[in-house]
Write an enzyme that holds these catalytic residues in place. Structure first.
Site, mmCIF file in Angstrom:
data_model
loop_
_atom_site.group_PDB
_atom_site.id
_atom_site.type_symbol
_atom_site.label_atom_id
_atom_site.label_comp_id
_atom_site.label_asym_id
_atom_site.label_seq_id
_atom_site.Cartn_x
_atom_site.Cartn_y
_atom_site.Cartn_z
ATOM 1 N N ILE A 1 13.528 -29.391 12.836
ATOM 2 C CA ILE A 1 13.556 -27.961 12.549
ATOM 3 C C ILE A 1 14.433 -27.768 11.318
ATOM 4 O O ILE A 1 15.573 -28.232 11.281
ATOM 5 C CB ILE A 1 14.174 -27.178 13.733
ATOM 6 N N ASN B 1 3.019 -25.962 7.901
ATOM 7 C CA ASN B 1 3.152 -26.939 8.988
ATOM 8 C C ASN B 1 1.814 -27.123 9.691
ATOM 9 O O ASN B 1 1.013 -26.193 9.772
ATOM 10 C CB ASN B 1 4.186 -26.434 10.008
ATOM 11 N N THR B 2 1.574 -28.336 10.171
ATOM 12 C CA THR B 2 0.405 -28.555 11.021
ATOM 13 C C THR B 2 0.897 -28.890 12.418
ATOM 14 O O THR B 2 1.929 -29.530 12.585
ATOM 15 C CB THR B 2 -0.492 -29.712 10.511
ATOM 16 N N HIS B 3 0.136 -28.450 13.399
ATOM 17 C CA HIS B 3 0.561 -28.675 14.786
ATOM 18 C C HIS B 3 -0.664 -28.992 15.657
ATOM 19 O O HIS B 3 -1.692 -28.318 15.542
ATOM 20 C CB HIS B 3 1.285 -27.432 15.316
ATOM 21 N N ASP C 1 8.157 -20.722 9.688
ATOM 22 C CA ASP C 1 9.415 -20.006 9.513
ATOM 23 C C ASP C 1 10.514 -20.814 10.211
ATOM 24 O O ASP C 1 10.341 -21.998 10.473
ATOM 25 C CB ASP C 1 9.294 -18.553 9.999
ATOM 26 N N GLY D 1 11.523 -20.880 13.186
ATOM 27 C CA GLY D 1 11.338 -21.197 14.603
ATOM 28 C C GLY D 1 10.684 -22.550 14.806
ATOM 29 O O GLY D 1 10.448 -23.309 13.869
ATOM 30 N N ASP E 1 7.537 -24.316 15.356
ATOM 31 C CA ASP E 1 6.086 -24.153 15.207
ATOM 32 C C ASP E 1 5.666 -22.681 15.265
ATOM 33 O O ASP E 1 4.654 -22.333 15.892
ATOM 34 C CB ASP E 1 5.338 -24.980 16.265
HETATM 35 C C1 GAR Z 1 0.225 -34.532 13.848
HETATM 36 O O1 GAR Z 1 -0.701 -34.387 14.889
HETATM 37 C C2 GAR Z 1 1.040 -33.254 13.668
HETATM 38 O O2 GAR Z 1 0.339 -32.110 13.972
HETATM 39 C C3 GAR Z 1 2.154 -33.474 14.677
HETATM 40 O O3 GAR Z 1 2.507 -34.791 14.494
HETATM 41 C C4 GAR Z 1 1.318 -35.545 14.187
HETATM 42 C C5 GAR Z 1 1.646 -36.464 13.033
HETATM 43 O O4 GAR Z 1 0.714 -37.478 12.919
HETATM 44 N N1 GAR Z 1 3.207 -32.530 14.425
HETATM 45 C C6 GAR Z 1 3.860 -31.883 15.404
HETATM 46 O O5 GAR Z 1 3.707 -32.131 16.582
HETATM 47 C C7 GAR Z 1 4.836 -30.823 14.918
HETATM 48 N N2 GAR Z 1 5.302 -30.039 15.989
HETATM 49 P P1 GAR Z 1 0.702 -38.446 11.643
HETATM 50 O O6 GAR Z 1 2.140 -38.864 11.362
HETATM 51 O O7 GAR Z 1 -0.131 -39.608 12.063
HETATM 52 O O8 GAR Z 1 0.093 -37.678 10.514
#
Ligand code: GAR
Length: 189
Positions: free
Chosen positions: A92, A107-109, A141, A143, A145
Protein backbone atom coordinates in the site's frame (compact mmCIF):
# COMPACT_ATOMS: atom_id res chain seq x y z
CA UNK A 1 2.92 7.70 -22.90
CA UNK A 2 5.67 6.90 -20.43
CA UNK A 3 4.86 4.35 -17.75
CA UNK A 4 6.65 3.05 -14.70
CA UNK A 5 5.50 -0.44 -13.70
CA UNK A 6 5.74 -1.64 -10.09
CA UNK A 7 5.92 -5.35 -9.26
CA UNK A 8 6.42 -7.55 -6.22
CA UNK A 9 6.67 -10.94 -7.86
CA UNK A 10 6.52 -12.88 -11.08
CA UNK A 11 5.43 -10.07 -13.34
CA UNK A 12 3.60 -12.25 -15.85
CA UNK A 13 1.10 -9.47 -16.54
CA UNK A 14 4.00 -7.07 -16.93
CA UNK A 15 5.51 -9.49 -19.47
CA UNK A 16 2.39 -9.22 -21.60
CA UNK A 17 2.78 -5.41 -21.56
CA UNK A 18 6.47 -5.76 -22.48
CA UNK A 19 5.45 -8.05 -25.36
CA UNK A 20 2.66 -5.72 -26.49
CA UNK A 21 5.11 -2.80 -26.60
CA UNK A 22 7.70 -4.92 -28.43
CA UNK A 23 5.27 -6.15 -31.07
CA UNK A 24 3.85 -2.70 -31.73
CA UNK A 25 0.47 -3.48 -30.20
CA UNK A 26 0.97 -0.51 -27.86
CA UNK A 27 2.69 1.91 -30.22
CA UNK A 28 2.20 4.93 -27.95
CA UNK A 29 3.49 3.30 -24.76
CA UNK A 30 7.05 3.36 -23.48
CA UNK A 31 8.04 1.44 -20.35
CA UNK A 32 10.40 3.96 -18.74
CA UNK A 33 11.29 1.67 -15.85
CA UNK A 34 10.18 -1.29 -13.75
CA UNK A 35 10.51 -1.09 -9.98
CA UNK A 36 10.06 -3.52 -7.09
CA UNK A 37 9.70 -3.33 -3.33
CA UNK A 38 12.19 -6.15 -2.74
CA UNK A 39 15.25 -7.76 -4.24
CA UNK A 40 15.18 -10.88 -6.40
CA UNK A 41 11.79 -10.60 -8.08
CA UNK A 42 11.33 -12.34 -11.40
CA UNK A 43 9.48 -9.24 -12.58
CA UNK A 44 12.65 -7.17 -12.34
CA UNK A 45 14.78 -9.98 -13.77
CA UNK A 46 12.62 -10.37 -16.87
CA UNK A 47 12.50 -6.58 -17.37
CA UNK A 48 16.27 -6.30 -17.20
CA UNK A 49 16.48 -9.16 -19.71
CA UNK A 50 14.22 -7.14 -22.00
CA UNK A 51 16.60 -4.17 -21.72
CA UNK A 52 14.29 -2.10 -19.52
CA UNK A 53 15.72 0.05 -16.74
CA UNK A 54 14.94 -1.40 -13.31
CA UNK A 55 15.11 -0.28 -9.69
CA UNK A 56 14.41 -1.64 -6.23
CA UNK A 57 13.21 0.42 -3.28
CA UNK A 58 13.54 -2.34 -0.73
CA UNK A 59 10.81 -2.00 1.90
CA UNK A 60 12.95 -3.74 4.51
CA UNK A 61 15.76 -1.19 4.17
CA UNK A 62 13.66 1.60 5.68
CA UNK A 63 13.02 2.29 9.35
CA UNK A 64 9.47 3.40 8.69
CA UNK A 65 6.88 3.21 5.95
CA UNK A 66 6.95 6.99 5.39
CA UNK A 67 10.63 6.96 4.43
CA UNK A 68 10.12 4.05 2.08
CA UNK A 69 7.12 5.78 0.55
CA UNK A 70 9.12 8.99 0.09
CA UNK A 71 11.96 7.15 -1.63
CA UNK A 72 9.54 5.25 -3.90
CA UNK A 73 7.77 8.49 -4.83
CA UNK A 74 11.05 10.25 -5.67
CA UNK A 75 12.32 7.30 -7.66
CA UNK A 76 9.13 7.03 -9.72
CA UNK A 77 9.00 10.81 -10.28
CA UNK A 78 12.58 10.73 -11.61
CA UNK A 79 11.32 8.83 -14.69
CA UNK A 80 8.69 11.51 -15.41
CA UNK A 81 5.96 8.93 -16.08
CA UNK A 82 2.52 9.78 -17.36
CA UNK A 83 1.20 6.77 -15.46
CA UNK A 84 2.50 4.42 -12.77
CA UNK A 85 1.10 0.90 -13.05
CA UNK A 86 0.87 -1.42 -10.06
CA UNK A 87 1.03 -4.88 -11.63
CA UNK A 88 1.12 -7.32 -8.75
CA UNK A 89 2.71 -4.68 -6.51
CA UNK A 90 1.70 -5.90 -3.06
CA UNK A 91 2.34 -2.78 -0.98
CA UNK A 92 0.00 0.00 0.00
CA UNK A 93 1.50 3.34 -0.98
CA UNK A 94 1.07 6.41 1.21
CA UNK A 95 -0.36 9.87 0.75
CA UNK A 96 2.84 11.41 -0.64
CA UNK A 97 2.85 8.88 -3.48
CA UNK A 98 -0.85 9.27 -4.19
CA UNK A 99 -0.52 13.07 -4.19
CA UNK A 100 2.40 12.87 -6.63
CA UNK A 101 0.51 10.55 -8.99
CA UNK A 102 -3.01 11.77 -8.35
CA UNK A 103 -5.29 10.03 -10.84
CA UNK A 104 -2.37 8.51 -12.72
CA UNK A 105 -1.67 5.50 -10.51
CA UNK A 106 -3.29 2.41 -12.07
CA UNK A 107 -3.78 -0.92 -10.34
CA UNK A 108 -4.95 -4.32 -11.51
CA UNK A 109 -6.73 -6.70 -9.18
CA UNK A 110 -7.86 -10.32 -9.67
CA UNK A 111 -11.45 -9.87 -8.44
CA UNK A 112 -14.51 -7.81 -9.22
CA UNK A 113 -13.88 -4.85 -6.91
CA UNK A 114 -15.19 -3.69 -4.53
CA UNK A 115 -15.54 -7.39 -3.71
CA UNK A 116 -12.50 -9.23 -2.41
CA UNK A 117 -9.81 -6.54 -2.17
CA UNK A 118 -6.42 -7.30 -0.66
CA UNK A 119 -3.58 -9.70 -1.25
CA UNK A 120 -5.78 -12.81 -1.66
CA UNK A 121 -8.57 -11.73 -3.98
CA UNK A 122 -8.75 -15.09 -5.77
CA UNK A 123 -8.53 -17.20 -2.60
CA UNK A 124 -11.16 -15.09 -0.82
CA UNK A 125 -13.61 -15.27 -3.73
CA UNK A 126 -13.19 -19.05 -3.92
CA UNK A 127 -13.62 -19.42 -0.16
CA UNK A 128 -16.81 -17.35 -0.25
CA UNK A 129 -18.20 -19.65 -2.91
CA UNK A 130 -18.98 -17.10 -5.60
CA UNK A 131 -19.80 -18.55 -9.01
CA UNK A 132 -18.53 -15.52 -10.91
CA UNK A 133 -15.45 -13.46 -10.15
CA UNK A 134 -13.10 -11.59 -12.47
CA UNK A 135 -10.62 -8.77 -12.60
CA UNK A 136 -10.52 -5.01 -12.35
CA UNK A 137 -8.26 -2.26 -13.62
CA UNK A 138 -8.75 0.94 -11.66
CA UNK A 139 -7.23 4.23 -10.69
CA UNK A 140 -5.70 3.58 -7.29
CA UNK A 141 -6.10 5.84 -4.29
CA UNK A 142 -4.68 5.48 -0.78
CA UNK A 143 -6.95 2.55 0.12
CA UNK A 144 -6.56 -1.17 -0.41
CA UNK A 145 -7.60 -1.80 -4.04
CA UNK A 146 -9.95 1.18 -4.03
CA UNK A 147 -10.48 4.01 -6.51
CA UNK A 148 -12.46 4.65 -9.71
CA UNK A 149 -12.91 1.58 -11.91
CA UNK A 150 -11.69 1.82 -15.50
CA UNK A 151 -12.37 -1.69 -16.79
CA UNK A 152 -13.73 -4.88 -15.37
CA UNK A 153 -14.46 -8.31 -16.72
CA UNK A 154 -16.13 -11.40 -15.29
CA UNK A 155 -14.64 -14.90 -15.13
CA UNK A 156 -16.80 -17.92 -14.26
CA UNK A 157 -15.69 -20.10 -11.36
CA UNK A 158 -15.64 -23.84 -12.11
CA UNK A 159 -16.48 -26.49 -9.52
CA UNK A 160 -13.05 -28.04 -9.85
CA UNK A 161 -11.14 -24.74 -9.56
CA UNK A 162 -8.25 -24.31 -7.17
CA UNK A 163 -6.81 -20.90 -6.36
CA UNK A 164 -4.09 -21.50 -8.96
CA UNK A 165 -6.32 -22.64 -11.83
CA UNK A 166 -8.78 -19.82 -11.24
CA UNK A 167 -6.02 -17.21 -10.93
CA UNK A 168 -4.45 -18.40 -14.19
CA UNK A 169 -7.79 -18.03 -16.03
CA UNK A 170 -8.31 -14.60 -14.46
CA UNK A 171 -4.82 -13.52 -15.51
CA UNK A 172 -5.56 -14.38 -19.15
CA UNK A 173 -8.40 -11.85 -19.03
CA UNK A 174 -6.50 -9.42 -16.80
CA UNK A 175 -3.61 -9.12 -19.27
CA UNK A 176 -5.97 -8.18 -22.07
CA UNK A 177 -7.78 -5.72 -19.81
CA UNK A 178 -4.53 -4.04 -18.79
CA UNK A 179 -3.28 -3.74 -22.37
CA UNK A 180 -6.63 -2.36 -23.56
CA UNK A 181 -6.65 0.16 -20.70
CA UNK A 182 -3.12 1.32 -21.52
CA UNK A 183 -4.08 1.65 -25.19
CA UNK A 184 -7.07 3.80 -24.21
CA UNK A 185 -5.05 6.00 -21.88
CA UNK A 186 -2.29 6.42 -24.45
CA UNK A 187 -4.76 7.59 -27.06
CA UNK A 188 -6.57 9.89 -24.63
CA UNK A 189 -9.79 7.87 -24.42
C1 GAR B 1 -2.20 -10.26 -10.60
O1 GAR B 1 -3.27 -11.16 -10.72
C2 GAR B 1 -2.64 -8.97 -9.92
O2 GAR B 1 -3.95 -8.63 -10.19
C3 GAR B 1 -2.48 -9.34 -8.46
O3 GAR B 1 -1.27 -10.00 -8.42
C4 GAR B 1 -1.13 -10.77 -9.63
C5 GAR B 1 0.28 -10.56 -10.14
O4 GAR B 1 0.63 -11.53 -11.06
N1 GAR B 1 -2.53 -8.14 -7.67
C6 GAR B 1 -3.19 -8.07 -6.50
O5 GAR B 1 -3.69 -9.03 -5.96
C7 GAR B 1 -3.25 -6.67 -5.89
N2 GAR B 1 -4.14 -6.63 -4.81
P1 GAR B 1 1.97 -11.40 -11.92
O6 GAR B 1 3.09 -10.98 -10.97
O7 GAR B 1 2.20 -12.77 -12.46
O8 GAR B 1 1.72 -10.39 -12.99
Amino acid sequence: MRIVVLVSGTGSNLQSVIDAVATGELPHVEIAAVGADKHGTYGVERSAAAGIETFVVNFKDYADRGQWNHELTEKCLSYRPDYVVSSGFMRIVGEEFIDAFDGTYINTHPALLPSFPGAHGVRDALAYGVKVTGCTVHIADAGVDTGPILRQEAVAVRDEDTEDTLHERIKLVERRLLIDTLADLATGK
